[in-house]
Write a protein that holds these residues in place. Sequence first.
Motif, PDB file in Angstrom:
ATOM      1  N   PRO A   1      -6.958  -2.031  -4.202  1.00  0.00           N
ATOM      2  CA  PRO A   1      -6.438  -0.788  -3.617  1.00  0.00           C
ATOM      3  C   PRO A   1      -4.920  -0.790  -3.453  1.00  0.00           C
ATOM      4  O   PRO A   1      -4.331   0.247  -3.201  1.00  0.00           O
ATOM      5  CB  PRO A   1      -7.132  -0.738  -2.252  1.00  0.00           C
ATOM      6  CG  PRO A   1      -7.514  -2.148  -1.950  1.00  0.00           C
ATOM      7  CD  PRO A   1      -7.767  -2.812  -3.259  1.00  0.00           C
TER       8      PRO A   1
ATOM      9  N   THR B   1      -6.836   8.507  -7.069  1.00  0.00           N
ATOM     10  CA  THR B   1      -7.003   7.535  -5.982  1.00  0.00           C
ATOM     11  C   THR B   1      -8.393   7.732  -5.372  1.00  0.00           C
ATOM     12  O   THR B   1      -9.080   8.696  -5.681  1.00  0.00           O
ATOM     13  CB  THR B   1      -5.960   7.782  -4.873  1.00  0.00           C
ATOM     14  OG1 THR B   1      -6.149   9.109  -4.380  1.00  0.00           O
ATOM     15  CG2 THR B   1      -4.551   7.622  -5.397  1.00  0.00           C
TER      16      THR B   1
ATOM     17  N   TYR C   1      -3.025  11.163  -7.957  1.00  0.00           N
ATOM     18  CA  TYR C   1      -3.296  10.127  -8.968  1.00  0.00           C
ATOM     19  C   TYR C   1      -2.173   9.087  -8.927  1.00  0.00           C
ATOM     20  O   TYR C   1      -1.058   9.398  -8.520  1.00  0.00           O
ATOM     21  CB  TYR C   1      -3.219  10.693 -10.377  1.00  0.00           C
ATOM     22  CG  TYR C   1      -3.998  11.933 -10.708  1.00  0.00           C
ATOM     23  CD1 TYR C   1      -3.585  13.185 -10.271  1.00  0.00           C
ATOM     24  CD2 TYR C   1      -5.103  11.839 -11.539  1.00  0.00           C
ATOM     25  CE1 TYR C   1      -4.294  14.320 -10.633  1.00  0.00           C
ATOM     26  CE2 TYR C   1      -5.809  12.977 -11.900  1.00  0.00           C
ATOM     27  CZ  TYR C   1      -5.398  14.215 -11.443  1.00  0.00           C
ATOM     28  OH  TYR C   1      -6.089  15.335 -11.802  1.00  0.00           O
ATOM     29  N   THR C   2      -2.489   7.912  -9.466  1.00  0.00           N
ATOM     30  CA  THR C   2      -1.418   6.933  -9.709  1.00  0.00           C
ATOM     31  C   THR C   2      -1.664   6.272 -11.049  1.00  0.00           C
ATOM     32  O   THR C   2      -2.757   6.350 -11.602  1.00  0.00           O
ATOM     33  CB  THR C   2      -1.399   5.820  -8.638  1.00  0.00           C
ATOM     34  OG1 THR C   2      -2.659   5.139  -8.676  1.00  0.00           O
ATOM     35  CG2 THR C   2      -1.142   6.357  -7.249  1.00  0.00           C
TER      36      THR C   2
ATOM     37  N   ALA D   1      -2.907   5.945   0.656  1.00  0.00           N
ATOM     38  CA  ALA D   1      -3.603   6.047  -0.636  1.00  0.00           C
ATOM     39  C   ALA D   1      -4.162   4.691  -1.065  1.00  0.00           C
ATOM     40  O   ALA D   1      -3.463   3.683  -1.023  1.00  0.00           O
ATOM     41  CB  ALA D   1      -2.662   6.584  -1.689  1.00  0.00           C
ATOM     42  N   ASN D   2      -5.429   4.686  -1.452  1.00  0.00           N
ATOM     43  CA  ASN D   2      -6.064   3.486  -1.996  1.00  0.00           C
ATOM     44  C   ASN D   2      -6.301   3.721  -3.482  1.00  0.00           C
ATOM     45  O   ASN D   2      -6.892   4.730  -3.855  1.00  0.00           O
ATOM     46  CB  ASN D   2      -7.409   3.246  -1.325  1.00  0.00           C
ATOM     47  CG  ASN D   2      -7.250   2.917   0.145  1.00  0.00           C
ATOM     48  OD1 ASN D   2      -6.736   1.872   0.495  1.00  0.00           O
ATOM     49  ND2 ASN D   2      -7.655   3.838   0.995  1.00  0.00           N
ATOM     50  N   ARG D   3      -5.886   2.767  -4.295  1.00  0.00           N
ATOM     51  CA  ARG D   3      -6.185   2.886  -5.725  1.00  0.00           C
ATOM     52  C   ARG D   3      -7.682   2.766  -5.944  1.00  0.00           C
ATOM     53  O   ARG D   3      -8.353   1.958  -5.292  1.00  0.00           O
ATOM     54  CB  ARG D   3      -5.490   1.773  -6.486  1.00  0.00           C
ATOM     55  CG  ARG D   3      -4.199   2.238  -7.090  1.00  0.00           C
ATOM     56  CD  ARG D   3      -3.803   1.388  -8.245  1.00  0.00           C
ATOM     57  NE  ARG D   3      -3.525   0.007  -7.875  1.00  0.00           N
ATOM     58  CZ  ARG D   3      -3.057  -0.869  -8.757  1.00  0.00           C
ATOM     59  NH1 ARG D   3      -2.847  -0.516 -10.011  1.00  0.00           N
ATOM     60  NH2 ARG D   3      -2.815  -2.099  -8.387  1.00  0.00           N
TER      61      ARG D   3
ATOM     62  N   GLN E   1       0.841  -1.191   0.000  1.00  0.00           N
ATOM     63  CA  GLN E   1       0.000   0.000   0.000  1.00  0.00           C
ATOM     64  C   GLN E   1       0.877   1.242   0.000  1.00  0.00           C
ATOM     65  O   GLN E   1       1.881   1.329   0.697  1.00  0.00           O
ATOM     66  CB  GLN E   1      -0.924   0.025   1.216  1.00  0.00           C
ATOM     67  CG  GLN E   1      -1.802   1.279   1.209  1.00  0.00           C
ATOM     68  CD  GLN E   1      -3.059   1.140   2.013  1.00  0.00           C
ATOM     69  OE1 GLN E   1      -3.049   0.508   3.054  1.00  0.00           O
ATOM     70  NE2 GLN E   1      -4.139   1.726   1.523  1.00  0.00           N
TER      71      GLN E   1
ATOM     72  N   SER F   1      -9.358  11.332  -3.582  1.00  0.00           N
ATOM     73  CA  SER F   1      -8.142  11.904  -4.165  1.00  0.00           C
ATOM     74  C   SER F   1      -8.044  13.418  -3.959  1.00  0.00           C
ATOM     75  O   SER F   1      -6.980  13.989  -4.130  1.00  0.00           O
ATOM     76  CB  SER F   1      -8.088  11.513  -5.641  1.00  0.00           C
ATOM     77  OG  SER F   1      -8.272  12.576  -6.490  1.00  0.00           O
TER      78      SER F   1
END
Lengths: 799, 283
Positions: B213, B180, B168-169, B199-201, B150, B183
Amino acid sequence: MHFYNRIALYSYISIFRFPVFKSIFIFLLVCSAHAVFSQDQYLLEGYLYDGRSQAPVSNASLSINGSTKLLSNDQGYFSVKLSAGKHTLQFSHLAYDTLYQELSVNANQQVRFALFKKSSLMAEVTISAKGKSVKTIAPDGQTLTRTDIEKIPAFLGQRDPLKAIQAMPGSAKGGDGNSGFYVRGGTSGQNLTMFNDATIYNPSHLLGFFSVFNNTAVQEIKLHKSAIPAEFGGRLSSIIEINSSKRIVDSVSAEGDISLLAASANVQTPITSNWSVSTSARKTFMNYTVWPQLSSLGLDARTFNNIRYDFFDLNLNSNLRITPKNFLYFSAYTGGDDFAFNARINVSNGMDWRNTASSLTWRSILRDNVILNTTASYSGYHFNFGLQQDNFLAGISSDIKDYNLKSNVSVYLEKHHLKAGIQYIDHKLKPNTPSITSFGLDYEFGTPNTYFTDETSVFASDEFELSDVTGIYAGVRLTHYRQKGPYTMEHEDKTETSYSKNSVVSAFTFLEPSLAVRHLLTDNSSLKLSVSRNVQPLHLISVTAVNFPADFWMPSLSSLPAEKGQQISLGYFRNFGSEYETYVDVYFKKMNGLVEFSGGIMNLIDNLKIENNLLFGSGTAYGAEFFAKKRTGKLTGWIGYTLAKSSRSFDEINKGESFPAKYDRRHDLSLISAYDLNQRWSFSGSFTYATGSAYTSPVSRYLISGNVVNEYGPFNGSRMPAYHRMDFSATYKSKPRKYFRSELSLSVYNVYNKQNPIYVYFQAEGDLKEKRVSVSSKSVTILPVLPSINYRIFFKGNK
Amino acid sequence: MRRILFLFIGFFVLSGCEKNDPSGADDYRSKIVVEGWIEQGDYPYVILSRNIPFFATLDSAQLTDFVIRHAKVSVSDGTRTEILSSRRDTNYFPPYIYRGSELRGEAGKTYTLKIEYEGKILTASTSIPPRIALDSIWFVRKGENNDKAQLFLKFTDNPDEKNYYKLYTKTGSVKRYTPTLLSNQDDKYFNGKQLIIQANRAPVNNLTVKNDPYFEIGETVMLKFSSIPKEGYEFWSSFQDEVINSSNPLIGSTGKITSNIKGQGIGIWCGYGSSQYQVKASP
């Protein structure tokens, strides 16, 4: 006449500060003057009491020389005008042996009679205001007793008084999973629910499956929805009074029931011959029975896992006779819910809420026809929502505390029932306090929104017979409302004014008059007209798509005016013999100052001033209610049907055009029936049908960042499918033993498994790169066909 | 026994069923949908499309048809104005994009967008806040078997500035960054402090519910941390509420996305001051 002086003395302090009240009081005195009668007739006043317990016997019917004259009131009091000479009096009551009494009348006189319980009676018999509806003036509308409630099929084995009253015409249901209660086109926040005179702010357990009222602790439920009596106020739609038994029991009795979801128990016991207490407890144990099974079956994996949810209710009542004419009643309730689940990304969510209510009532029978009631009560409500992912915690909590003191005096004259009193309520509200902690850093949300307000009211009413056929109920309530400091007011130019503790921030005074006129057409039929105006200085702000405990209460402020409503209704009431009771009631209602929150629940995790984020509008509702009830025989039950329309108008919603209220129900039908086959078997069934709720549907969609986004059409412009459902239950009663009897019930909720959606949303699926996208409407339904088994056991000891 | 229990407990299982609702077709009004951005140091980009009546079926012909390819799109920084040219670009959907080649975004400047199409004129204005660097980025082992990572990051907010942030990712060869979950950040809650974000995707878009995530251990992760102006924060946070929460009965849709496009259009024209990082997911 002493009671005039007494009333005058009692009322002087509070009432004459208000000029309006002065004139009303004079009006009441003028009306009372009708009580003087000619000397060839004499007034017989009397008091009926239980020969063993000394408790008043209410609703006993008095026949004089063979024809039924009247019923005794809550205090066992009656009065009747008789000509000089010999009369035969007959007092009858379902639970008591009939008493015959010869009486010579040659002067005004006062009498007391004792009634004795029928010896064969094991089960408690409760008497409702049966068959009275034609003759009553004050539209105390709808009363359901435990007996009525038990005729309705129980949901998962739990009988529910609040659900039962929703089967009466004019009070619409929100649907499955919705705890709301919508009386005559109003909102769910416009109902005042009271348990033994203490307000219950959230009378529902999770998603409205069960109300907080444990049926074993409830004696009767009353719904006032037109010409709300002057002793109550502050709500536009209805007053729901739920009361436990005030009887001082003379023997130990107990009952208990158990189902897969919950168990409940009630014990009543005499402490002395003048004092008895009762306690009720209900607790679900779904964390042991339901949720582990659900998890092991993997059924919850799509949305949640590790669901935990249980609730409990505890009631304690004490009924004490201090002297034959002085009673002290104490009632305490606490109940709460605890709900938690984990979302798939290691986020745990929790929500819990709790209602607490207690009241102490002193009832003093000053004279046989003058009763003083004084009640002090406390109401508390707390709601807490939180989510956590490792070291990130976010939450919202709400809190309400009320202290309430009310005192009123009732005077029963031959043709008048006068009532006057005062009330003071102190509110402390702390709606939606957000908090976020991220790795030890607390987000800054500023000072929580806390509001201190109070209401001081005086009220008076008279219910009187103007002539043999015309009766009038006239009542008025005057309330002075204040918002007090500490408070910081933000002005439009961003400047602030601070108010210190107890200083008055804003105040206003409002009047709530109500008038009802009953005109007897025949002995069995009457017309009733009622007109009333109500003001509500407390708003329920709805922030969720279904009626969820996160919805919160906001008091009126200088920038948030009170809700105001006017209502007129006209009804035709007709009884057919003693077996059938029917009515048709039409109403028209206007409401102003209705409030909508401009955002959603997500906007609440913010330090916004709620009062600066509200939209204001008005509403209109009208409709016709039809009701027919069969009271006696093997088959009993009722049909209620309402044809209605409720619309809203907000400048900032729908470009100012009128739109349907969310729970605008064109048709609402309830059918309840019970059939006692024999002493062992009884059956009951119910059917309900309601027009679907209004919702806002998308009219177009567009793409941004690869997401399909909905664009919405007219507010509440679409309808969910109609709601309908049938329930059934069968009960087997065991042969009564000396001390015990028991019942086994099988009930089936939603017999034909109708999928009744609680929520509709639109889901886009597909792949843009492959140019394959579809959007479909999806609905969430929660209650399929649900059978359940419930076992009840009753115990009654020796006297 | 389990079957019986299922009947008792089934009430909590949320079930979905499909129904078509023809209502609302009369209320459709055609609008131009704008998604435009100008990054610090980069050219302006604008994607234009139309909104589509709700239950019109979306086949490939319609998906092509709803793209607006022939609008006049110009961007001005107050002194210079550039007309953007449209070209096909399959990295985006719809696969046409208007792009500048002279004007580059500068922090602190205000940029005005003007779109002229079929007699309609749409305008919007935005500014680029200066980019802000992260203090640190790290990963922590997560997942059922501790086989995933994570993302965590830390940054310090400037106490003297009003700031809004967006995170962002992306991984692999994907062109566009994905915001995210949660976000968007507003510094009014942590002005001048150091903030740690776990951060969770989020799913790539709302057409899929597939989502992890966490990142694979060893995976190369691209991270974009942008300073955005107020209009960008208001749009993206209301957009996130609608896209993520409107299907949740406990939350519902407020139906309001705060657009900064003036005229018969909806969408966003936003400036970004972004810092980009490439890191390996190694806890």
